[in-house]
Write an enzyme that holds these catalytic residues in place. Structure first.
Site, PDB file in Angstrom:
ATOM      1  N   ASP A   1       0.765  -7.339 -16.134  1.00 51.09           N
ATOM      2  CA  ASP A   1       1.519  -6.346 -16.911  1.00 51.09           C
ATOM      3  C   ASP A   1       3.015  -6.616 -16.835  1.00 51.09           C
ATOM      4  O   ASP A   1       3.796  -5.995 -17.549  1.00 51.09           O
ATOM      5  CB  ASP A   1       1.219  -4.936 -16.373  1.00 51.09           C
TER       6      ASP A   1
ATOM      7  N   LEU B   1       0.855  -1.204   0.000  1.00 49.98           N
ATOM      8  CA  LEU B   1       0.000   0.000   0.000  1.00 49.98           C
ATOM      9  C   LEU B   1       0.884   1.246   0.000  1.00 49.98           C
ATOM     10  O   LEU B   1       0.814   2.089   0.885  1.00 49.98           O
ATOM     11  CB  LEU B   1      -0.959  -0.005   1.199  1.00 49.98           C
ATOM     12  N   GLY B   2       1.745   1.332  -1.039  1.00 53.95           N
ATOM     13  CA  GLY B   2       2.529   2.556  -1.248  1.00 53.95           C
ATOM     14  C   GLY B   2       1.704   3.529  -2.079  1.00 53.95           C
ATOM     15  O   GLY B   2       0.476   3.465  -2.096  1.00 53.95           O
ATOM     16  N   ARG B   3       2.407   4.411  -2.789  1.00 57.55           N
ATOM     17  CA  ARG B   3       1.693   5.427  -3.576  1.00 57.55           C
ATOM     18  C   ARG B   3       0.789   4.783  -4.622  1.00 57.55           C
ATOM     19  O   ARG B   3      -0.371   5.188  -4.792  1.00 57.55           O
ATOM     20  CB  ARG B   3       2.698   6.321  -4.297  1.00 57.55           C
ATOM     21  N   ILE B   4       1.315   3.778  -5.331  1.00 56.52           N
ATOM     22  CA  ILE B   4       0.518   3.149  -6.388  1.00 56.52           C
ATOM     23  C   ILE B   4      -0.615   2.326  -5.784  1.00 56.52           C
ATOM     24  O   ILE B   4      -1.769   2.390  -6.235  1.00 56.52           O
ATOM     25  CB  ILE B   4       1.426   2.301  -7.309  1.00 56.52           C
TER      26      ILE B   4
ATOM     27  N   ILE C   1       0.841  -5.561 -11.362  1.00 51.16           N
ATOM     28  CA  ILE C   1       1.374  -4.400 -12.098  1.00 51.16           C
ATOM     29  C   ILE C   1       2.718  -3.982 -11.477  1.00 51.16           C
ATOM     30  O   ILE C   1       3.206  -2.883 -11.772  1.00 51.16           O
ATOM     31  CB  ILE C   1       0.396  -3.192 -12.086  1.00 51.16           C
TER      32      ILE C   1
ATOM     33  N   ARG D   1       6.219  -6.109 -10.230  1.00 52.81           N
ATOM     34  CA  ARG D   1       7.353  -6.755 -10.887  1.00 52.81           C
ATOM     35  C   ARG D   1       7.038  -8.233 -10.989  1.00 52.81           C
ATOM     36  O   ARG D   1       6.458  -8.820 -10.052  1.00 52.81           O
ATOM     37  CB  ARG D   1       8.640  -6.582 -10.059  1.00 52.81           C
TER      38      ARG D   1
ATOM     39  N   GLU E   1      10.980 -10.650 -18.837  1.00 53.01           N
ATOM     40  CA  GLU E   1      10.440  -9.831 -19.938  1.00 53.01           C
ATOM     41  C   GLU E   1      11.479  -9.652 -21.045  1.00 53.01           C
ATOM     42  O   GLU E   1      12.660  -9.528 -20.741  1.00 53.01           O
ATOM     43  CB  GLU E   1      10.032  -8.464 -19.372  1.00 53.01           C
TER      44      GLU E   1
ATOM     45  N   HIS F   1       4.105  -4.792 -20.222  1.00 53.47           N
ATOM     46  CA  HIS F   1       4.685  -3.837 -19.261  1.00 53.47           C
ATOM     47  C   HIS F   1       4.432  -2.387 -19.719  1.00 53.47           C
ATOM     48  O   HIS F   1       5.373  -1.640 -19.994  1.00 53.47           O
ATOM     49  CB  HIS F   1       6.179  -4.101 -19.074  1.00 53.47           C
TER      50      HIS F   1
ATOM     51  N   ARG G   1       4.600  -4.210   4.356  1.00 54.59           N
ATOM     52  CA  ARG G   1       5.666  -4.483   5.337  1.00 54.59           C
ATOM     53  C   ARG G   1       5.204  -4.092   6.740  1.00 54.59           C
ATOM     54  O   ARG G   1       5.426  -4.777   7.704  1.00 54.59           O
ATOM     55  CB  ARG G   1       6.924  -3.684   5.004  1.00 54.59           C
TER      56      ARG G   1
END
Ligand code: 8YV
Length: 326
Positions: A261, A157-160, A235, A237, A266, A284, A180
Site C-alpha cells: 500500500d 506491534l503498535g496499535r495497527i 501498510i 511506510r 509515492e 496508499h 523495538r
C-alpha cells in the site's frame, strides 16, 4: 473554535482532505503555504504570525520551514504517521506535535489483511483474468496458496500491528512479532530481530512507524529470509523496506509475492512491479474510507482547537528526550 487572532494564525502546509481545508479556511481563517517561488516572500511576510500548522504525513514540517515560523507552537498532523515532520527540531523549539492514532487502526488493519489475502490468493490477478476473457479462452485459473493457518510475522506491534494480529487470529494464523521492545502481556511470540522473524514465518507484515529509525529495516537479508515461498505485506511506510532489493527479490523469484500500500517515492511505483500478478499494488489507501477519514478530520480539528485554547493537544506524539527543551 477560539476567536481568530491575527498574530496567532493557522497555516495549512501541503494538500489536505478538501473538507478539512475548507473548514480551516472558513472557520479558522487559515492561510495556505504557497508551494512555488512565492513561498519565501510569503514566509517573510507572514511567518512570525503563525501559531499552528495543519499538515499531513505526506507533507509535514521540516526544520527549515520550522525556522521560518519563529512563533510556531504546534504541528497538527492529519494521519498517524508523522515521519515527515522533524520531531527533534520541534522538541528543540518547544513545538508540540499531534497525530490521529486509534481512529484509523481498523481500516489500516483491514487493508493489511486484504492485501495478504489478495497476494496469496491472487484475487486481483484472477479478476483481471476473467475480465480479459481468459477463463473462457485458457480455462481455470492456476491454484494459489492457503491463507488460513499460515504463519504471520508482524514488524511493529503498535496499535495497527495489534489490530492486524487480532484479525488474523480469526484466520487461525499463529502470530509472532518483532518490535523495538517486547510488548508486555502480549499473547504473541516475540522475536529478537527482523531477519529471525522473517525466517520463521510464511507472511511478513510491516506495520512499523516510518522515519530514520526504521529506514530499510526490511533489507535484502530480511527479504532473503522470507524466502521464495513467503510473502511481504507493507501498510506502513515505503521507507521501511529497501524497495530496490524488494523489486530484485520479486524479479528473481526469491519471494512468492507481495501486497503493497506504500512506496518509497509515492505516487511512483517501480515499473517492474506493474506486470507481476503475484504483487498487489494499492495507491496508499490504508485509512481511505469515508468513515475513518471523517474521524481523522474530527480528531485533527479537536487537536487544533485544544492547542489554540490551551496550548495543549488531545493526542500529542511522544517527543524525543534527547532534544534540549526549555
Ligand atoms: C493517510 C497515513 O494516507 O495516517 C497515516 O500515517 O499514511 C494515512 O492514513 C495520510 O496520513 C493522509 O495524508
Amino acid at each position: 473554535m477560539p476567536e481568530s487572532d491575527s498574530s496567532r494564525r493557522v497555516l495549512q502546509v501541503g494538500p489536505l482532505k478538501p473538507s478539512l481545508a475548507e473548514t480551516l479556511r472558513t472557520s479558522y481563517d487559515a492561510q495556505v503555504l504557497p508551494d512555488g517561488p512565492e513561498r519565501p516572500t510569503f514566509l517573510a511576510e507572514h511567518g512570525d504570525t503563525i501559531a499552528a500548522v495543519v499538515t499531513s504525513g505526506r507533507t509535514g514540517v521540516d526544520a527549515g520551514l520550522m525556522s521560518a515560523l519563529p512563533n510556531l507552537g504546534a504541528v497538527v498532523n492529519f494521519g498517524v504517521g508523522y515521519d515527515t515532520t522533524d520531531i527533534e527540531a520541534a522538541a528543540t523549539r518547544n513545538v508540540v506535535v499531534s497525530n490521529t492514532p486509534d481512529v484509523l487502526s481498523d481500516c489500516v488493519a483491514d487493508t493489511a489483511v486484504g492485501l495478504l489475502i489478495d497476494a496469496m490468493r491472487q484475487f486481483s490477478a484472477a479478476d483481471r483474468y476473467v475480465r480479459a476473457g481468459r477463463w473462457v479462452a485458457d480455462g481455470n485459473y492456476p491454484l494459489t496458496h492457503k491463507v488460513s493457518g499460515s504463519r504471520v510475522g508482524i514488524i511493529g506491534l503498535g496499535r495497527i500491528g495489534q489490530a492486524i494480529a487480532t484479525r488474523l487470529v480469526g484466520f487461525g494464523c499463529p502470530i509472532s512479532y518483532h518490535n523495538r521492545r517486547e510488548v508486555a502481556d502480549s499473547p504473541y511470540t516475540y522475536v529478537e530481530s527482523a531477519v529471525e522473524l522473517a525466517r520463521q514465518v510464511d507472511v511478513l507484515i510491516v506495520a512499523a512507524a516510518g522515519g530514520s529509525g526504521t529506514r530499510h529495516l526490511v533489507d535484502r537479508d530480511v527479504l532473503d529470509a522470507i524466502g521464495p515461498d513467503g510473502y511481504l505485506v507493507n501498510i506502513a511506510r515505503g521507507s521501511v523496506v529497501d524497495e530496490d532489493a524488494l523489486v530484485e527479490a520479486l524479479t528473481e523469484g526469491k519471494l512468492a509475492g507481495a501486497g503493497l500500500d506504500v512506496f518509497t517515492d509515492e505516487p511512483k511505483v517501480p515499473e517492474a512491479l506493474l506486470s507481476m500478478d503475484n504483487v498487489v499494488l494499492l495507491p496508499h489507501v490504508g485509512s481511505g474510507t469515508i468513515e475513518t477519514r471523517a474521524a481523522m478530520e474530527a480528531l485533527t480539528l479537536a487537536n487544533l482547537d485544544k492547542f489554540l485554547e490551551s496550548g495543549e493537544l488531545v493526542t500529542p506524539v511522544p517527543m524525543p528526550a534527547s532534544a534540549t527543551r526549555s
